[in-house]
Design an enzyme around this catalytic site. Structure first.
Site, PDB file in Angstrom:
ATOM      1  N   SER A 326       0.577  -1.177   0.221  1.00  0.00           N
ATOM      2  CA  SER A 326       0.216  -0.029   0.070  1.00  0.00           C
ATOM      3  C   SER A 326       0.805   1.152  -0.140  1.00  0.00           C
ATOM      4  O   SER A 326       0.710   2.522   0.144  1.00  0.00           O
ATOM      5  CB  SER A 326      -0.778  -0.018   1.007  1.00  0.00           C
ATOM      6  N   ASP A 350     -17.827   0.072  -0.980  1.00  0.00           N
ATOM      7  CA  ASP A 350     -16.406  -1.061  -0.952  1.00  0.00           C
ATOM      8  C   ASP A 350     -17.234  -2.314   0.540  1.00  0.00           C
ATOM      9  O   ASP A 350     -17.351  -2.032   1.316  1.00  0.00           O
ATOM     10  CB  ASP A 350     -15.760  -1.039  -0.138  1.00  0.00           C
ATOM     11  N   ASP A 365     -10.071  -6.824   0.126  1.00  0.00           N
ATOM     12  CA  ASP A 365      -9.943  -5.655   1.320  1.00  0.00           C
ATOM     13  C   ASP A 365      -9.299  -6.268   2.245  1.00  0.00           C
ATOM     14  O   ASP A 365     -10.112  -7.252   2.962  1.00  0.00           O
ATOM     15  CB  ASP A 365     -11.267  -5.251   1.344  1.00  0.00           C
ATOM     16  N   HIS A 371     -15.403  -1.189   4.006  1.00  0.00           N
ATOM     17  CA  HIS A 371     -15.516   0.360   4.956  1.00  0.00           C
ATOM     18  C   HIS A 371     -16.573   1.334   4.071  1.00  0.00           C
ATOM     19  O   HIS A 371     -16.940   2.019   4.611  1.00  0.00           O
ATOM     20  CB  HIS A 371     -14.160   0.882   3.760  1.00  0.00           C
ATOM     21  N   CYS A 384      -7.830   2.007   2.153  1.00  0.00           N
ATOM     22  CA  CYS A 384      -9.012   0.588   1.709  1.00  0.00           C
ATOM     23  C   CYS A 384      -8.628   0.063   0.069  1.00  0.00           C
ATOM     24  O   CYS A 384      -8.294   0.918  -1.102  1.00  0.00           O
ATOM     25  CB  CYS A 384     -10.409   1.712   0.634  1.00  0.00           C
TER      26      CYS A 384
END
Length: 631
Positions: A326, A350, A365, A371, A384
């Site tokens: 990420s 999400d 995820d 989320h 996310c």
């Protein structure tokens, strides 16, 4: 009276005179020949025989230059030269090599490894009459014993030489590199004149990259020797030109703090000053003692280092290639905004997974429950994955490749760190060439969270983060800060050639920076604990890179996984948000979550650089003023 009794005295006199003349002529001829020969030797060939005579009596010896010193940005010595006494042999002057080595073995403590290294160097190509070292770092007792037997050992000398020494060897092992004995391959490519008498050359790091500057220029001296070749006196000397002293951007205090924060865990930290590109810290843990390599590391010590599971010889900061996870999301956010794949208000739902189609694979995820509704600000703060899955598919690999390459991924963007790898920035052409397969949309999904084929080094992550801190202005990373004297630094730095990353809307830089600040200070930011209570605002992004793949519905349980198979913990960030002074990339191998492991390390580095060290500098400055007293 018989006829025979009469003498012809006149005839005898004439015969005697003739013989005398002949003898005199021969004597004069011989004297003339001697005089002519003497004239030829003393007058005509005077210079020739003077040279030959001097060649037996006078020798020209090379004088190696002192190697340049290396300092950190605060003029703390990082690499120096210290005198070492070693016993050397000149094979051309030794009467019986085996017998001489046997005698030396009786006088000194010469190990089998010393003998093996000596015989190996004896077989390698070398310059005529070049000394070959047998033992290094003799103590006073050994030198005294050798002096007593010196007359019995022609061709054996006790030589004093300056040898590289690293006072902070483990801390600087992967940034400075080290010097070592010149090997066969190096002997073929170096200048034999300028390296006459020099036994050492830079092997890695700064020592190798700036070898030309650090080495200097060789000198010469004419010495008078006796019949055994021992020096009696110096007749004439041309002093060598010492190598240049270098000052680096590296800060030893920050370098040590980086090592301490990793606390023996395998990992790497790179810290860069965004305004200059100066590398403030380049730590790869574990390190090693570079001093062992200077005069030749023992087989036992080298085997211990090379066979260690922790790989201390491996430079993780420059050559460690990891999935960025990420930590790639801020760069992807810039690409998505500038390419039009998303905007600041674009919102998605999400549910905890992403599908390319209704019947396709579910890409999970990290948060199983999802989320909910998120925009780009939320997606960055909460990391996310589903949001970035979607914008990656929208952009496609060609757009992603175009933008990430301009961040320095897929290349070695540093100016003066040797040995750095370029990572892997995948593209359609790469996959077709390497795997004989087309690029699938699922590959773009994985690339959207820095997984799949993507690999990056900690130096590349720090460089890309520094580009965001500079709002698109490229300043290539470098270690060299100044060359002591009048030599300009730019003369020895290659041209980076990177164009600024100009966005259609320059305000997008500030927006993405704010999303990274939300990671550190927002209510739902993944690194809010690391950013809490800071007297300054910082921007960052946590990351977690998988070491092995999970099945579609498999849960990740760190406690049930062996330590070396756990996720890598990553963090990138800079501080303060306005006018950044430091940008960092942290990776802790098998450290678990980036927010819990890597982000606190970065916070400690930010505090040290922005708060602790400036306060120390101010105290030191006040102390100096007080020492001087009133004017």
């Amino acid at each position: 009276m018989p006829w025979g009794e009469f003498k012809d005295t006149a005839a005898e006199r004439r015969l005697f005179q003739r013989r005398t003349l002949v003898v005199m002529a021969l004597i004069m001829l011989m004297i003339g020949g001697l005089i002519a020969r003497m004239y030829q030797l003393q007058i005509v060939e005077h210079d020739i025989y003077t040279t030959l005579s001097d060649k037996n009596r006078v020798q020209v010896q090379s004088v190696p230059p002192p190697r340049g010193l290396i300092y950190d940005r605060n003029h703390i010595l990082l690499a120096e030269n210290r005198p070492v006494f070693s016993v050397t042999l000149v094979p051309e002057r030794v009467d019986g090599m085996d017998h001489t080595l046997s005698q030396l073995g009786d006088i000194l403590d010469v190990s089998g490894e010393d003998l093996e290294r000596f015989h190996r160097r004896l077989q390698e190509p070398r310059r005529p009459f070049q000394e070959i070292p047998l033992r290094y770092d003799l103590n006073e007792q050994e030198m005294a014993r050798l002096a007593v037997h010196r007359h019995e050992l022609p061709g054996v000398e006790v030589k004093a030489e300056l040898v590289r020494f690293y006072p902070h060897s483990t801390l600087t092992s992967h940034s400075l590199g080290f010097v070592g004995r010149i090997n066969r391959d190096e002997l073929q490519r170096i200048d034999p004149v300028n390296y006459a008498g020099t036994n050492y050359i830079g092997k890695s790091g700064i020592e190798r990259f700036y070898e030309e500057l650090l080495h200097g220029t060789v000198g010469y001296q004419h010495v008078e020797t006796n019949a055994r070749g021992r020096t009696l006196r110096v007749l004439e000397r041309e002093n060598p030109v010492p190598g240049e002293d270098l000052q680096l951007h590296l800060d030893l205090r920050l370098q040590k703090r980086a090592y301490d924060l990793l606390d023996g865990r395998r990992g790497a930290i790179v810290a860069i000053e965004p305004a200059t590109g100066g590398i403030l810290a380049l730590a790869s843990v574990p390190g090693f003692d570079t001093n062992k390599f200077v005069t030749g590391i023992s087989v036992k010590d080298y085997r211990e280092l090379s066979e260690s599971r922790d790989k201390p010889l491996f430079n993780r900061a420059l050559r460690g290639q990891y999935p960025p996870g990420s930590t790639l999301k801020p760069m992807l956010a810039i690409a998505a905004l500038d390419s039009g794949a998303t905007d600041r208000d674009y919102t998605i739902w999400d549910p905890g997974y992403f599908q390319l189609n209704n019947s396709g694979r579910r890409y999970r995820d990290w948060k199983r429950a999802g989320h909910g509704w998120v925009d780009l600000m939320d997606a960055m703060a909460e990391s996310c994955d589903v949001y970035f899955y979607e914008i990656a598919v929208k952009m496609g690999v060609d757009t992603i490749y175009s933008y990430l390459s301009r961040f320095g991924f897929g290349e070695d963007a540093a100016l003066d760190v040797s040995g750095a790898l370029s990572g892997l920035l995948p593209s359609r052409d790469w996959k077709r060439a390497m795997r004989s397969e087309p690029w699938y949309p699922g590959d773009s999904v994985n690339l959207g969270i820095g997984q799949g084929f993507m690999l990056a080094t900690p130096l590349q992550l720090a460089t890309a983060t520094s580009l965001i801190a500079n709002r698109g202005t490229w300043v290539e990373p470098r270690l060299l800060r100044e060359i002591e004297g009048d030599t300009p630094v730019a003369q020895y730095l290659p041209d980076g050639g990177h164009e600024p990353l100009t966005l259609k809307n320059p305000d997008d830089w500030e927006f993405v920076v704010e999303t990274m600040a939300e990671v550190m200070h927002g209510r739902r930011g993944t690194a809010r604990r690391a950013g809490s209570d800071a007297p300054y605002r910082m921007a960052g992004k946590t990351g977690t890179a998988q070491v092995f793949s999970l099945a579609e519905d498999e849960e990740y349980d760190a406690e049930e996984i062996r330590e070396r198979l756990r996720d890598h913990a990553l963090f990138v960030g800079f501080a303060p948000v306005k006018n950044p002074k430091i940008a960092v990339a942290v990776i802790v191998e098998n450290g678990g979550g980036g927010s819990s492991t890597a982000a606190p390390v970065a916070r400690e580095l930010f505090d040290a650089w922005l708060l602790e060290f400036p306060a120390e500098n101010q105290k030191a400055l006040i102390g100096k003023v007080e020492d001087k007293g009133p004017n």
